[in-house]
Design a protein around this motif. Structure first.
Motif, PDB file in Angstrom:
ATOM      1  N   PHE A 161       5.505   4.298   7.711  1.00  0.00           N
ATOM      2  CA  PHE A 161       5.026   3.596   6.527  1.00  0.00           C
ATOM      3  C   PHE A 161       4.953   2.114   6.881  1.00  0.00           C
ATOM      4  O   PHE A 161       5.934   1.383   6.757  1.00  0.00           O
ATOM      5  CB  PHE A 161       5.938   3.868   5.329  1.00  0.00           C
ATOM      6  CG  PHE A 161       5.999   5.326   4.976  1.00  0.00           C
ATOM      7  CD1 PHE A 161       5.004   5.918   4.226  1.00  0.00           C
ATOM      8  CD2 PHE A 161       7.042   6.123   5.441  1.00  0.00           C
ATOM      9  CE1 PHE A 161       5.038   7.278   3.929  1.00  0.00           C
ATOM     10  CE2 PHE A 161       7.091   7.478   5.150  1.00  0.00           C
ATOM     11  CZ  PHE A 161       6.079   8.056   4.392  1.00  0.00           C
ATOM     12  N   ASP A 210      -3.978   7.020   7.103  1.00  0.00           N
ATOM     13  CA  ASP A 210      -3.450   5.984   7.993  1.00  0.00           C
ATOM     14  C   ASP A 210      -3.774   6.258   9.454  1.00  0.00           C
ATOM     15  O   ASP A 210      -3.319   5.518  10.331  1.00  0.00           O
ATOM     16  CB  ASP A 210      -1.930   5.852   7.828  1.00  0.00           C
ATOM     17  CG  ASP A 210      -1.553   4.923   6.688  1.00  0.00           C
ATOM     18  OD1 ASP A 210      -2.433   4.222   6.162  1.00  0.00           O
ATOM     19  OD2 ASP A 210      -0.354   4.900   6.321  1.00  0.00           O
ATOM     20  N   HIS A 213       0.814  -1.218   0.000  1.00  0.00           N
ATOM     21  CA  HIS A 213       0.000   0.000   0.000  1.00  0.00           C
ATOM     22  C   HIS A 213       0.850   1.272   0.000  1.00  0.00           C
ATOM     23  O   HIS A 213       0.369   2.332  -0.410  1.00  0.00           O
ATOM     24  CB  HIS A 213      -0.919   0.025   1.228  1.00  0.00           C
ATOM     25  CG  HIS A 213      -2.084  -0.903   1.129  1.00  0.00           C
ATOM     26  ND1 HIS A 213      -2.536  -1.668   2.184  1.00  0.00           N
ATOM     27  CD2 HIS A 213      -2.907  -1.196   0.090  1.00  0.00           C
ATOM     28  CE1 HIS A 213      -3.579  -2.384   1.807  1.00  0.00           C
ATOM     29  NE2 HIS A 213      -3.820  -2.117   0.541  1.00  0.00           N
ATOM     30  N   ASP A 214       2.089   1.182   0.457  1.00  0.00           N
ATOM     31  CA  ASP A 214       2.953   2.360   0.524  1.00  0.00           C
ATOM     32  C   ASP A 214       3.788   2.554  -0.736  1.00  0.00           C
ATOM     33  O   ASP A 214       4.536   3.539  -0.823  1.00  0.00           O
ATOM     34  CB  ASP A 214       3.910   2.237   1.727  1.00  0.00           C
ATOM     35  CG  ASP A 214       3.183   2.114   3.048  1.00  0.00           C
ATOM     36  OD1 ASP A 214       2.065   2.640   3.155  1.00  0.00           O
ATOM     37  OD2 ASP A 214       3.732   1.481   3.970  1.00  0.00           O
ATOM     38  N   TYR A 215       3.691   1.633  -1.690  1.00  0.00           N
ATOM     39  CA  TYR A 215       4.578   1.593  -2.847  1.00  0.00           C
ATOM     40  C   TYR A 215       3.903   2.132  -4.104  1.00  0.00           C
ATOM     41  O   TYR A 215       2.671   2.213  -4.183  1.00  0.00           O
ATOM     42  CB  TYR A 215       5.018   0.140  -3.096  1.00  0.00           C
ATOM     43  CG  TYR A 215       6.130  -0.358  -2.210  1.00  0.00           C
ATOM     44  CD1 TYR A 215       7.370  -0.702  -2.754  1.00  0.00           C
ATOM     45  CD2 TYR A 215       5.961  -0.512  -0.842  1.00  0.00           C
ATOM     46  CE1 TYR A 215       8.398  -1.180  -1.956  1.00  0.00           C
ATOM     47  CE2 TYR A 215       6.981  -0.982  -0.031  1.00  0.00           C
ATOM     48  CZ  TYR A 215       8.199  -1.319  -0.592  1.00  0.00           C
ATOM     49  OH  TYR A 215       9.225  -1.783   0.202  1.00  0.00           O
ATOM     50  N   MET A 265       8.405   7.036   0.654  1.00  0.00           N
ATOM     51  CA  MET A 265       9.235   6.014   1.291  1.00  0.00           C
ATOM     52  C   MET A 265      10.696   6.086   0.874  1.00  0.00           C
ATOM     53  O   MET A 265      11.587   5.668   1.620  1.00  0.00           O
ATOM     54  CB  MET A 265       8.683   4.619   0.979  1.00  0.00           C
ATOM     55  CG  MET A 265       7.896   4.000   2.116  1.00  0.00           C
ATOM     56  SD  MET A 265       7.623   2.240   1.831  1.00  0.00           S
ATOM     57  CE  MET A 265       9.288   1.611   1.961  1.00  0.00           C
ATOM     58  N   LYS A 302       1.088   9.451  -0.135  1.00  0.00           N
ATOM     59  CA  LYS A 302       1.666   8.242  -0.709  1.00  0.00           C
ATOM     60  C   LYS A 302       1.384   8.242  -2.215  1.00  0.00           C
ATOM     61  O   LYS A 302       0.597   9.064  -2.715  1.00  0.00           O
ATOM     62  CB  LYS A 302       1.046   7.002  -0.067  1.00  0.00           C
ATOM     63  CG  LYS A 302       1.236   6.855   1.434  1.00  0.00           C
ATOM     64  CD  LYS A 302       0.654   5.498   1.834  1.00  0.00           C
ATOM     65  CE  LYS A 302       0.457   5.377   3.308  1.00  0.00           C
ATOM     66  NZ  LYS A 302      -0.151   4.059   3.651  1.00  0.00           N
ATOM     67  N   THR A 346      -0.631   6.480  -3.862  1.00  0.00           N
ATOM     68  CA  THR A 346      -2.062   6.393  -4.138  1.00  0.00           C
ATOM     69  C   THR A 346      -2.747   7.753  -4.051  1.00  0.00           C
ATOM     70  O   THR A 346      -3.714   8.006  -4.777  1.00  0.00           O
ATOM     71  CB  THR A 346      -2.752   5.412  -3.172  1.00  0.00           C
ATOM     72  OG1 THR A 346      -2.330   5.678  -1.832  1.00  0.00           O
ATOM     73  CG2 THR A 346      -2.428   3.979  -3.536  1.00  0.00           C
ATOM     74  N   SER A 404      -0.132   9.225   4.828  1.00  0.00           N
ATOM     75  CA  SER A 404       0.465   8.546   5.971  1.00  0.00           C
ATOM     76  C   SER A 404      -0.106   9.109   7.265  1.00  0.00           C
ATOM     77  O   SER A 404      -0.842  10.103   7.271  1.00  0.00           O
ATOM     78  CB  SER A 404       1.987   8.710   5.955  1.00  0.00           C
ATOM     79  OG  SER A 404       2.343  10.010   6.414  1.00  0.00           O
ATOM     80  N   ALA A 408       7.798  14.288  -1.333  1.00  0.00           N
ATOM     81  CA  ALA A 408       6.660  13.521  -1.824  1.00  0.00           C
ATOM     82  C   ALA A 408       5.509  14.382  -2.319  1.00  0.00           C
ATOM     83  O   ALA A 408       4.474  13.866  -2.712  1.00  0.00           O
ATOM     84  CB  ALA A 408       6.145  12.603  -0.714  1.00  0.00           C
ATOM     85  N   TRP A 450       7.791   9.706  -4.272  1.00  0.00           N
ATOM     86  CA  TRP A 450       7.545   8.542  -3.432  1.00  0.00           C
ATOM     87  C   TRP A 450       8.134   8.786  -2.051  1.00  0.00           C
ATOM     88  O   TRP A 450       9.349   8.840  -1.876  1.00  0.00           O
ATOM     89  CB  TRP A 450       8.131   7.292  -4.073  1.00  0.00           C
ATOM     90  CG  TRP A 450       7.868   6.023  -3.300  1.00  0.00           C
ATOM     91  CD1 TRP A 450       6.795   5.753  -2.518  1.00  0.00           C
ATOM     92  CD2 TRP A 450       8.713   4.867  -3.257  1.00  0.00           C
ATOM     93  NE1 TRP A 450       6.893   4.489  -1.976  1.00  0.00           N
ATOM     94  CE2 TRP A 450       8.062   3.923  -2.417  1.00  0.00           C
ATOM     95  CE3 TRP A 450       9.928   4.528  -3.848  1.00  0.00           C
ATOM     96  CZ2 TRP A 450       8.609   2.665  -2.159  1.00  0.00           C
ATOM     97  CZ3 TRP A 450      10.465   3.276  -3.593  1.00  0.00           C
ATOM     98  CH2 TRP A 450       9.811   2.358  -2.758  1.00  0.00           C
TER      99      TRP A 450
END
Length: 528
Positions: free
Chosen positions: A357, A345, A315-317, A466, A371, A373, A365, A490, A464
C-alpha cells in the motif's frame, strides 16, 4: 441525515451509470501481464466498467512500428494479445493514440519510469499511416460493428510538456491528421480530444494560501469563491476544429482537483481545491460543449482521482472512497463518463510500488486486494436504473420493486477535496481522524412487506485492507498467509440486516463514522 420517502409519490428518473463507463490503467504493456488481466476481470465484475483506457499503445515495448523500404508496415501481435484479453473480459478499449513510437519521436524518453516518448512524431504522414493501418487491422480482426463501439482519443495531456514536447498548434495539427486517418477507415468511428489536464483559473492566482508542509497549497474558502476555473485548451480546440471542418465526436479533459498548471506547459502549482471542484468543473465543460459548435458531442472525462500522484498515500484510505462517492453523486447527469484513474496498482509510471500500500492510484492493490475505492465503485454499481431521491451525500434508486441507497459521510469539517499525503502518511492519518459520527435514519414506504434489506458499511474499521496490513506489521514483502488474511479482511464491509414491516415501511437507523460509505440493498440485489 434523515429521510422520509414514499415510493408511491416519489419521482422515478432514469439513472445513467456514467461513472462506470470508462476506467483507467497505466500503459499497454502492463496489460500483457496475467495479474493485470486478472485485476481487470475483477474490476469489471465488481464495478461494472465498460471501457478501459491506457497510455503507450505505440510505445517501443509493444513492438508495433516497422517500415519496409520506407513504407509503414506495423506488427500487431502484442496489441492483439492485449485487445483480445480486454474483449474476453467483457470490456472494450477506449483507445488513446499515443505516445510516439521511438522511430518517429522527435525526442525520446521524456516522461515516466518506462520512458514514454512525449514528443510529437517527426513525420505526420507516417503517423497517419500508422493510425490508419492500426484501425484497419482492428476492423479486420474484430469487425466494423465492434470497432464502431469503441472510442479513439488523440494523445494524453498535450498541454503538459513531459507528455507533449510541442506547441498547441502542433497538437491541433496532430489531431487533424489523426482524425482524418481514423475517419478514412470508417466515418462512423468516434474520435475526440483534446485530453488536456487540468482546470486552471482564468487569472493568475494571488490569493491567500496555507502551507501544509506537503509541497501543496490549500486555497481558503474566500479565494475559491473568487476563482473561475476553466478546462485547458477546450474552447480553442473546438474553434480550431470548426474552422477546419474537422469532426469532434466527443470532448475529453482531466478534472483532477489537486493540480494547477499555471501556463499550460508544465509550470504548475500543487494545491487542494474545494470539495465541490468536480461537479463545478463538469458543469463548466457541459456548458462549453452545449453552447459551442459541437453541441451533440459526448463528454468523457478520461482521467480523474482525488489527486494526480501515484504516490499519494490517501489513495489507500477511506477518504478516497468517500471523495469518489460524494463527487460522483453530486455530478449525476453532467457528463457521459468520469474515468477513475486507475483500476489497479500494477502501474509503473514511477516504477513498482515499494509497499503493498504505497499510495498508488489503483482501486485494487498490486496483490489484487480491494481498497476502499473499489468498494465505492462496487456500491455505485449496485444502484438501480431509476433515481428516486437525491440530496447531498445520499441517493435512493430503484430497479423493479427493489430499492438501493448509497450514503457517504464526508465530514463538514473538511471543506476541501481530500488533501493529498505525500512522502509520509501523516496527512492521511490526520484527515482520517477529522470529523464526528452522524446518524442515518431512513423511513421508506411502499416496499413489499417482509423483504430483507442490509446495510453494508466500509470505513476505518470495516473493509479497509490497510488496517489488517498494519496489524500484521506493515511488511513490505508480506507472506502468502499475510496476503490471504489482508484480502479476507477487505472483501466486504460490516453488514446489518433490516426487514420491511407489515405496513410496507423500511426503517433504518444507523451510525456512520467519518469517511464511511454505506450501501442499502435487498437480499435479491447482487453487489459482488
Amino acid at each position: 441525515m434523515e429521510l422520509e420517502l414514499d415510493l408511491a409519490s416519489a419521482p422515478h428518473v432514469p439513472l445513467d451509470h456514467y461513472w462506470s463507463r470508462v476506467v483507467g490503467a497505466g500503459r499497454a504493456n502492463e496489460g500483457l501481464r496475467a495479474d493485470w488481466q486478472g485485476h481487470l476481470a475483477s474490476a469489471h465484475r465488481l464495478g461494472g466498467f465498460d471501457y478501459v483506457r491506457f497510455h503507450g499503445l505505440f510505445h517501443g515495448d509493444m513492438f508495433v512500428y516497422r517500415e519496409i523500404d520506407g513504407v509503414v508496415a506495423p506488427s500487431f501481435h502484442y496489441i492483439d494479445l492485449l485487445f483480445d484479453a480486454i474483449l474476453a473480459t467483457g470490456m472494450r478499449p477506449f483507445v488513446e493514440f499515443g505516445f510516439s513510437p521511438p522511430e518517429l519521436a522527435r525526442e525520446t524518453a521524456t516522461v515516466f519510469w518506462w520512458g514514454a516518448n512525449g514528443a510529437p512524431p517527426t513525420d505526420y504522414a507516417k503517423w497517419a499511416a500508422l493510425v490508419r493501418a492500426t484501425v484497419e487491422h482492428w476492423v479486420g480482426r474484430y469487425g466494423i460493428d465492434e470497432v464502431r463501439a469503441w472510442y479513439f482519443e488523440v494523445w494524453n495531456e498535450p498541454n503538459l510538456s513531459p507528455f507533449f514536447r510541442g506547441t498547441r498548434s502542433e497538437y491541433f495539427e496532430l489531431y487533424r491528421v489523426t482524425v482524418e486517418a481514423v475517419k478514412s477507415v470508417d466515418a462512423e468511428l468516434r474520435v475526440g480530444g483534446p485530453a488536456t489536464s487540468n482546470f486552471v483559473p482564468d487569472a493568475r492566482f494571488d490569493g491567500e494560501t496555507e502551507d501544509t508542509t506537503q509541497h501543496e497549497t490549500v486555497l481558503t474558502a474566500s479565494t475559491l469563491d473568487s476563482l473561475d476555473w476553466q478546462p485547458v485548451w477546450l474552447e480553442e480546440f473546438l474553434q480550431f476544429c470548426v474552422e477546419n471542418r474537422l469532426p469532434v465526436d466527443f470532448v475529453s479533459c482531466h478534472p483532477y482537483p489537486t493540480d494547477w498548471a499555471l501556463d499550460g506547459h508544465g509550470n504548475g502549482h500543487k494545491l487542494t481545491r474545494g470539495v465541490e471542484a468536480t461537479p463545478t468543473d463538469l458543469r463548466r465543460v457541459r456548458e462549453i460543449v452545449e453552447t459551442g459548435p459541437y453541441p451533440d458531442a459526448e463528454i468523457h472525462l478520461t482521467e480523474w482521482s482525488s489527486s494526480s500522484s501515484s504516490r499519494d498515500f490517501t489513495h489507500d484510505y477511506p477518504q478516497a472512497a468517500a471523495f469518489v462517492v460524494r463527487s460522483v453523486l453530486a455530478s449525476i447527469g453532467l457528463v457521459d463518463s468520469l474515468a477513475y484513474w486507475t483500476f489497479t496498482d500494477v502501474f509503473e509510471e514511477e516504477g513498482g510500488g515499494r509497499d503493498p500500500f504505497h499510495g498508488g492510484f489503483g482501486m485494487l492493490s498490486q496483490d489484487g486486494i480491494p481498497k476502499p475505492t473499489m468498494h465505492a465503485y462496487r456500491m455505485l454499481h449496485a444502484l438501480g436504473d431509476r433515481l428516486v431521491h437525491r440530496e447531498e451525500g445520499l441517493v435512493v434508486t430503484r430497479r423493479g420493486t427493489d430499492i438501493a441507497a448509497l450514503a457517504v459521510h464526508y465530514p463538514h469539517e473538511v471543506a476541501l477535496s481530500v488533501p493529498a499525503s505525500f512522502d509520509t502518511r501523516a496527512v492521511a492519518d490526520r484527515t482520517l481522524a477529522t470529523g464526528e459520527p452522524h446518524a442515518m435514519r431512513l423511513r421508506i414506504a411502499g416496499l413489499i412487506p417482509g423483504t430483507r434489506y442490509s446495510i453494508e458499511v466500509v470505513d476505518a474499521e470495516n473493509g479497509w485492507a490497510m488496517a489488517e496490513w498494519t496489524r500484521r506489521g506493515r511488511s513490505r514483502n508480506p507472506s502468502i498467509a499475510d496476503v490471504a488474511a489482508i484480502r479476507a479482511s477487505a472483501e466486504r464491509g460490516h453488514l446489518t440486516e433490516y426487514f420491511v414491516s407489515g405496513d410496507g415501511v423500511l426503517r433504518v437507523d444507523a451510525r456512520l463514522q467519518p469517511w464511511a460509505i454505506a450501501l442499502l440493498t435487498s437480499s435479491r440485489t447482487i453487489v459482488a
